[in-house]
Motif scaffolding. Structure first.
Motif, short mmCIF file in Angstrom:
data_model
loop_
_atom_site.label_atom_id
_atom_site.label_comp_id
_atom_site.label_asym_id
_atom_site.label_seq_id
_atom_site.Cartn_x
_atom_site.Cartn_y
_atom_site.Cartn_z
N LEU A 77 30.99 -36.01 70.86
CA LEU A 77 32.20 -35.62 71.58
C LEU A 77 31.95 -34.57 72.66
O LEU A 77 32.64 -34.54 73.67
CB LEU A 77 33.25 -35.09 70.60
CG LEU A 77 33.65 -36.02 69.46
CD1 LEU A 77 34.75 -35.38 68.61
CD2 LEU A 77 34.10 -37.37 69.99
N ARG A 78 31.00 -33.71 72.44
CA ARG A 78 30.77 -32.60 73.38
C ARG A 78 30.09 -33.00 74.68
O ARG A 78 30.47 -32.50 75.75
CB ARG A 78 29.95 -31.50 72.68
CG ARG A 78 29.43 -30.43 73.63
CD ARG A 78 28.67 -29.35 72.90
NE ARG A 78 27.75 -28.67 73.78
CZ ARG A 78 28.09 -27.73 74.65
NH1 ARG A 78 29.35 -27.36 74.74
NH2 ARG A 78 27.20 -27.15 75.42
N PRO A 79 29.08 -33.88 74.71
CA PRO A 79 28.34 -34.14 75.94
C PRO A 79 29.24 -34.62 77.08
O PRO A 79 30.09 -35.49 76.91
CB PRO A 79 27.34 -35.23 75.53
CG PRO A 79 27.15 -35.03 74.07
CD PRO A 79 28.50 -34.63 73.56
N SER A 80 29.01 -34.05 78.25
CA SER A 80 29.72 -34.46 79.46
C SER A 80 28.93 -34.00 80.67
O SER A 80 28.10 -33.09 80.58
CB SER A 80 31.14 -33.88 79.50
OG SER A 80 31.10 -32.48 79.67
N VAL A 81 29.21 -34.63 81.79
CA VAL A 81 28.63 -34.24 83.08
C VAL A 81 29.79 -34.04 84.04
O VAL A 81 30.57 -34.96 84.28
CB VAL A 81 27.66 -35.31 83.61
CG1 VAL A 81 27.19 -34.93 85.01
CG2 VAL A 81 26.47 -35.47 82.68
N SER A 82 29.91 -32.83 84.56
CA SER A 82 31.01 -32.48 85.45
C SER A 82 30.44 -32.17 86.83
O SER A 82 29.65 -31.24 86.99
CB SER A 82 31.79 -31.28 84.91
OG SER A 82 32.82 -30.90 85.80
N ALA A 83 30.84 -32.96 87.82
CA ALA A 83 30.38 -32.78 89.19
C ALA A 83 31.50 -32.17 90.02
O ALA A 83 32.50 -32.84 90.31
CB ALA A 83 29.93 -34.12 89.78
N GLY A 84 31.35 -30.91 90.37
CA GLY A 84 32.35 -30.22 91.16
C GLY A 84 31.91 -30.04 92.60
O GLY A 84 30.90 -30.58 93.04
N ASP A 86 30.85 -27.23 93.97
CA ASP A 86 29.77 -26.28 94.13
C ASP A 86 28.61 -26.47 93.16
O ASP A 86 27.51 -26.03 93.44
CB ASP A 86 30.31 -24.85 93.96
CG ASP A 86 31.36 -24.51 94.99
OD1 ASP A 86 31.26 -25.03 96.12
OD2 ASP A 86 32.30 -23.76 94.67
N ARG A 87 28.86 -27.11 92.05
CA ARG A 87 27.80 -27.15 91.03
C ARG A 87 27.93 -28.39 90.15
O ARG A 87 28.99 -29.03 90.09
CB ARG A 87 27.86 -25.90 90.17
CG ARG A 87 29.16 -25.71 89.42
CD ARG A 87 29.24 -24.35 88.75
NE ARG A 87 29.12 -23.28 89.71
CZ ARG A 87 30.13 -22.80 90.42
NH1 ARG A 87 31.35 -23.32 90.26
NH2 ARG A 87 29.97 -21.82 91.28
N LEU A 88 26.84 -28.66 89.47
CA LEU A 88 26.77 -29.73 88.47
C LEU A 88 26.67 -29.07 87.10
O LEU A 88 25.76 -28.27 86.85
CB LEU A 88 25.56 -30.61 88.75
CG LEU A 88 25.31 -31.77 87.78
CD1 LEU A 88 26.40 -32.83 87.93
CD2 LEU A 88 23.94 -32.39 88.05
N VAL A 89 27.60 -29.40 86.23
CA VAL A 89 27.63 -28.82 84.88
C VAL A 89 27.28 -29.92 83.88
O VAL A 89 27.99 -30.92 83.77
CB VAL A 89 29.01 -28.21 84.56
CG1 VAL A 89 29.00 -27.60 83.16
CG2 VAL A 89 29.38 -27.15 85.59
N VAL A 90 26.18 -29.71 83.18
CA VAL A 90 25.70 -30.68 82.19
C VAL A 90 25.87 -30.09 80.80
O VAL A 90 25.22 -29.10 80.46
CB VAL A 90 24.22 -31.04 82.44
CG1 VAL A 90 23.75 -32.05 81.41
CG2 VAL A 90 24.03 -31.59 83.85
N ARG A 91 26.76 -30.68 80.03
CA ARG A 91 26.97 -30.22 78.65
C ARG A 91 26.24 -31.17 77.71
O ARG A 91 26.63 -32.31 77.53
CB ARG A 91 28.46 -30.19 78.30
CG ARG A 91 29.23 -29.08 78.94
CD ARG A 91 30.51 -28.76 78.22
NE ARG A 91 31.22 -29.95 77.74
CZ ARG A 91 32.37 -29.90 77.10
NH1 ARG A 91 32.93 -28.74 76.82
NH2 ARG A 91 32.96 -31.01 76.72
N ASN A 92 25.16 -30.69 77.13
CA ASN A 92 24.39 -31.44 76.16
C ASN A 92 24.76 -30.98 74.76
O ASN A 92 25.56 -30.05 74.60
CB ASN A 92 22.89 -31.26 76.43
CG ASN A 92 22.44 -32.05 77.64
OD1 ASN A 92 23.05 -33.06 78.00
ND2 ASN A 92 21.38 -31.60 78.29
N PRO A 93 24.24 -31.61 73.71
CA PRO A 93 24.67 -31.25 72.35
C PRO A 93 24.55 -29.76 72.03
O PRO A 93 25.46 -29.18 71.45
CB PRO A 93 23.74 -32.09 71.47
CG PRO A 93 23.46 -33.30 72.29
CD PRO A 93 23.38 -32.82 73.69
#
Length: 226
Positions: A77-84, A86-93
């Motif tokens: 449930l937690r993993p996601s990739v957010s492309a904004g 200014d930045r790329l946010v990578v949520r891994n386990p």
């Protein structure tokens, strides 16, 4: 120009620096579905053991809850990739990686989707690579490129997009992971020149997953050994 109070009039507001969009977030739908199902089954088994067992079994079942639930949440449930902008946010386990667009060196999809920055590679758990889906897309593309008679009208098999498509991808008939990489590359090229897209790469650990899991494992081990 000044107003009646003698303060300078700032004049009309400066236009915003380009259009503003919400972050584009990518998640694995199969991962989310499997995580919800695992949590539901585990919750039912744990509650059943707590209500219908005796001795130390209910306590063992209770200690199993964080040991099982938090890793399942972390990996599904937690993993996601957010492309904004200014930045790329990578949520891994277990970690969250924040990479300003100006620091991104490469985005690639091989056996896994990765972002390269500052000489290091960070995997994107939220965008799994399906070799079967990629091979299927390649076969469809090859089949569509072959025509028996170039002069004969031929229906384009790609007039309808495939089921897993990413808005903004240049080719909606490629594998989902490859589409995501295409979109991220385009956003990186567009946003890397922004003054606010610079900064340091930050990596933070997900302690709210790690600590309860370790505490639950320690309590579980103590109960089993007692």
């Amino acid at each position: 120009m000044t107003d009646s109070a003698g303060t300078p009039d700032p004049g009309p507001a400066a236009p915003a620096d380009g259009p503003k969009y919400a972050d584009h977030v990518f998640r694995s739908t199969p991962g989310i579905v499997s995580g919800v199902l695992l949590l539901a089954v585990a919750g039912w088994l744990i509650v059943d053991a707590m209500l219908n067992s005796s001795g130390k079994t209910p306590w063992i079942a209770l200690a199993c809850a964080p040991v099982f639930a938090f890793p399942v949440i972390a990996y599904t449930l937690r993993p996601s990739v957010s492309a904004g902008l200014d930045r790329l946010v990578v949520r891994n386990p277990l970690r969250t990686v924040v990479v300003p667009w100006a620091e991104v060196e490469e985005l690639r999809a091989g056996y896994s989707v990765e972002v390269l920055a500052d000489g290091k590679s960070y995997q994107m758990w939220a965008v799994p690579v399906s070799l079967r889906q990629r091979n299927k897309a390649n076969r469809m593309a090859a089949r569509g490129a072959v025509t028996e008679d170039p002069r004969a009208p031929r229906l384009n098999p790609f007039t309808r997009p495939t089921r897993n498509t990413v808005p903004g991808a240049p080719d909606s008939n490629r594998a989902w992971s490859d589409q995501v990489v295409d979109v991220l590359r385009e956003q990186g090229r567009t946003n890397a020149v922004r003054p606010t897209a610079k900064g340091e790469i930050t990596v933070s650990w997900c302690w709210w997953v790690i600590v309860p899991t370790l505490v639950g494992a320690a309590v579980l081990a103590a109960l089993v050994a007692a």
